[in-house]
Design an enzyme around this catalytic site. Structure first.
Site, mmCIF file in Angstrom:
data_model
loop_
_atom_site.group_PDB
_atom_site.id
_atom_site.type_symbol
_atom_site.label_atom_id
_atom_site.label_comp_id
_atom_site.label_asym_id
_atom_site.label_seq_id
_atom_site.Cartn_x
_atom_site.Cartn_y
_atom_site.Cartn_z
ATOM 1 N N CYS A 195 0.787 -1.240 0.000
ATOM 2 C CA CYS A 195 0.000 0.000 0.000
ATOM 3 C C CYS A 195 0.815 1.283 0.000
ATOM 4 C CB CYS A 195 -0.935 0.005 1.205
ATOM 5 S SG CYS A 195 -1.974 -1.441 1.261
HETATM 6 C C1 UGA Z 1 -1.371 0.135 5.696
HETATM 7 C C2 UGA Z 1 -2.140 1.038 6.657
HETATM 8 O O1 UGA Z 1 -1.567 0.955 7.965
HETATM 9 C C3 UGA Z 1 -3.602 0.622 6.712
HETATM 10 O O2 UGA Z 1 -4.333 1.526 7.549
HETATM 11 C C4 UGA Z 1 -4.180 0.655 5.302
HETATM 12 O O3 UGA Z 1 -5.544 0.265 5.288
HETATM 13 C C5 UGA Z 1 -3.384 -0.307 4.436
HETATM 14 O O4 UGA Z 1 -2.008 0.126 4.421
HETATM 15 C C6 UGA Z 1 -3.972 -0.301 3.062
HETATM 16 O O5 UGA Z 1 -3.942 0.747 2.412
HETATM 17 O O6 UGA Z 1 -4.571 -1.301 2.651
HETATM 18 P P1 UGA Z 1 -0.227 -2.275 5.902
HETATM 19 O O7 UGA Z 1 0.472 -1.916 4.639
HETATM 20 O O8 UGA Z 1 -0.904 -3.595 6.014
HETATM 21 O O9 UGA Z 1 -1.345 -1.182 6.249
HETATM 22 O O10 UGA Z 1 0.872 -2.257 7.064
HETATM 23 P P2 UGA Z 1 1.433 -1.183 8.085
HETATM 24 O O11 UGA Z 1 1.295 -1.722 9.438
HETATM 25 O O12 UGA Z 1 0.894 0.162 7.836
HETATM 26 O O13 UGA Z 1 2.995 -1.197 7.742
HETATM 27 C C7 UGA Z 1 3.506 -0.725 6.509
HETATM 28 C C8 UGA Z 1 5.018 -0.758 6.531
HETATM 29 O O14 UGA Z 1 5.533 0.243 7.419
HETATM 30 C C9 UGA Z 1 5.614 -2.074 7.011
HETATM 31 O O15 UGA Z 1 6.710 -2.409 6.219
HETATM 32 C C10 UGA Z 1 6.044 -1.779 8.431
HETATM 33 O O16 UGA Z 1 7.104 -2.583 8.865
HETATM 34 C C11 UGA Z 1 6.462 -0.335 8.318
HETATM 35 N N1 UGA Z 1 6.406 0.377 9.604
HETATM 36 C C12 UGA Z 1 5.230 0.625 10.207
HETATM 37 C C13 UGA Z 1 7.591 0.792 10.191
HETATM 38 O O17 UGA Z 1 8.704 0.575 9.659
HETATM 39 N N2 UGA Z 1 7.533 1.456 11.374
HETATM 40 C C14 UGA Z 1 6.360 1.726 11.990
HETATM 41 O O18 UGA Z 1 6.390 2.377 13.073
HETATM 42 C C15 UGA Z 1 5.194 1.290 11.403
#
Ligand code: UGA
Length: 471
Positions: free
Chosen positions: A269
């Site tokens: 995403c």
């Molecule tokens: C993201 C959004 O969080 C959701 O709200 C949204 O609905 C979704 O995209 C979508 O558009 O369908 P997602 O991609 O499943 O969800 O995962 P996230 O938890 O947001 O993580 C995304 C990336 O950021 C991962 O690689 C994670 O490791 C990284 N991340 C996240 C970090 O490096 N640090 C953080 O503090 C948080």
């Protein structure tokens, strides 16, 4: 009395399935249609290949209650339902725009099925589409294909905010429901469906709702990118990003979440959505400089994470790198845009061989790597146990913080040639970091600074110098 509407879900991937099952769990009758017959058959048997905590249980609950059913055609979906949610994929094109072809194929098929006379329909776009798409592309395409218009056919947007790994909780307890509608009747229908969910409902135009989704994802990507840049600074000045981020995030205007530094954001995403928002802005003659900087900075962070690994050993030529955690984050089997992909590529380009492990995403990664690398799997070994991945390794790189890795027992380091552990998420607890049988290097901490020497080498395991290795 009018019975509650039956909801149709078109597209039963991660998001469509979780959404449909969430509705069913809250008492709504749901009928799902998925074009892939093998997926349909599996779901009908109560099984799903998707690794998502609680989803399989929810599926069986939905099927057993009779509130979640499957059909095998658009025509059947239309016959059985009142409102249809489009949960079709919107992948990204190389130029950053989203690829609407899968969506428009579905829309055409649905439109043709809508040519058969039937009561008025509301079609809801749940997939992530750039602002303006529902009104300017999907509605006209549906009208053309079906020969219908309002009030016989209306279209709304209702973006999803589910994160992988917590989809079931997110779907059951949404923090908000965003409705993009063009008339009061559609708003009433959608509010009725969401009545069972304990969440505030915000109503705007379809385009406004689409913008909420992109703004939310871009902001989350910005938070991650921002903290990653501060983490690089923390390394350089000899500080530690976690307490810094905690203290910064205690300001309620900033908040603690999404301030965990790592190897860069992955997943299907963030990058796609940020690129699409930038492309859409450019189409409109805008220069969103902050948004434009996100993907390049994220790529820098992944390169930086690799350089920490390289810095630990001095050179990677002829070395063996073990990458633990291949999913784009722990808790999912999804490897799309996982940082493990560029990390493996960098390591291979630097002359290392690589062993990879993940508790659930190994097969997905094998397929993704083959497509990504386009030079086969030479030099990459896909390991079903951590022990095998670490055997003879010069360095272990923790890319996704699966709980399975966090104890890092001494028997794992015993199998390694050098006991370097580069923890890209700072997930290993202090009692493990401080163990004498391993050298822990944490991204975002002073231990990752290029000028920092190693701690005393563990007994009986000559580790060479911090820069420049032996053997
Ligand atoms: C993201 C959004 O969080 C959701 O709200 C949204 O609905 C979704 O995209 C979508 O558009 O369908 P997602 O991609 O499943 O969800 O995962 P996230 O938890 O947001 O993580 C995304 C990336 O950021 C991962 O690689 C994670 O490791 C990284 N991340 C996240 C970090 O490096 N640090 C953080 O503090 C948080």
């Amino acid at each position: 009395m009018r019975t509650a509407p039956t909801v149709g879900i078109a597209g039963l991937g991660y998001m469509g399935l979780a959404t449909g099952l969430g509705f069913a769990h809250r008492g709504v009758r749901v009928v799902g249609y998925e074009v892939r017959a093998d997926v349909r058959r599996e779901l009908a048997r109560g099984r799903t290949k998707i690794h998502e905590p609680g989803l399989a249980e929810l599926l069986r609950g939905g099927l057993n209650s009779g509130r979640f059913q499957l059909v095998d055609s658009w025509a059947a979906l239309l016959r059985e339902t009142d409102i249809i949610f489009l949960c079709l994929p919107t992948p990204r094109r190389p130029d950053g725009h989203i690829d609407l072809r899968p969506m428009l194929r579905g829309v055409r098929e649905l439109g043709e099925a809508l040519r058969t006379p039937s009561p008025p329909r509301l079609i809801v776009v749940k997939s992530t589409v750039v602002p303006g798409t529902t009104e300017e592309v999907i509605r006209p395409a549906l009208e053309r294909a079906s020969g219908r218009r309002a009030p016989s056919l209306t279209v709304a947007a209702n973006p999803e905010f589910l994160a992988e790994g917590s989809m079931v909780t997110d779907v059951m307890q949404p923090e908000r429901v965003v409705l993009g509608v063009s008339n009061a009747a559609d708003e009433r229908k959608l509010r009725a469906i969401y009545r069972a969910f304990p969440a505030p409902v915000i109503t705007l135009s379809p385009t406004g709702a689409e913008l909420v989704k992109y703004a939310a994802n871009a902001f989350l990507a910005l938070k991650v990118t921002f903290v990653n840049e501060i983490a690089r600074l923390a390394e350089a000045v000899g500080s530690d990003i976690d307490p810094v981020a905690e203290a910064v995030g205690l300001d309620s205007r900033i908040g603690q979440k999404f301030l965990s530094a790592g190897p860069g954001f992955g997943g299907s995403c963030f990058e796609k959505d940020v690129r699409a928002l930038v492309a859409r802005s450019h189409d409109l003659g805008l220069r969103p400089r902050t948004l434009e900087a996100l993907v390049p900075s994220n790529e820098d962070q992944t390169r930086h994470a690799f350089e920490i690994v390289q810095g630990a050993l001095g050179t990677l030529r002829g070395r063996r790198v073990a990458i633990l955690g291949l999913a784009f984050k722990a808790g999912t089997d999804d490897v799309r845009e996982s940082r493990a992909l560029p990390l493996v590529r960098y390591a291979r380009s630097a002359g290392a061989t690589v062993r990879v492990h993940d508790p659930v995403a190994l097969e997905n990664f094998r397929r993704a790597w083959t497509a990504y690398a386009d030079r086969g799997t030479r030099g990459v070994r896909f390991c079903t146990t951590v022990k095998e991945a670490l055997q003879g390794a010069d360095v272990a790189v923790l890319q996704a913080a699966w709980p399975d890795y966090l104890d890092f027992p001494p028997m794992w380091t015993r199998g390694m040639r050098r006991p370097w552990v580069v923890d890209l998420r700072r997930a290993l607890p202090p009692r493990v970091r401080d163990r004498p049988d391993l050298h822990w290097v944490g991204l975002g901490t002073a231990s990752a600074a290029p000028s920092t020497g190693p701690r005393a080498p563990p007994p009986a395991r000559p580790s060479g110098k911090r820069r420049g290795g032996r053997r």
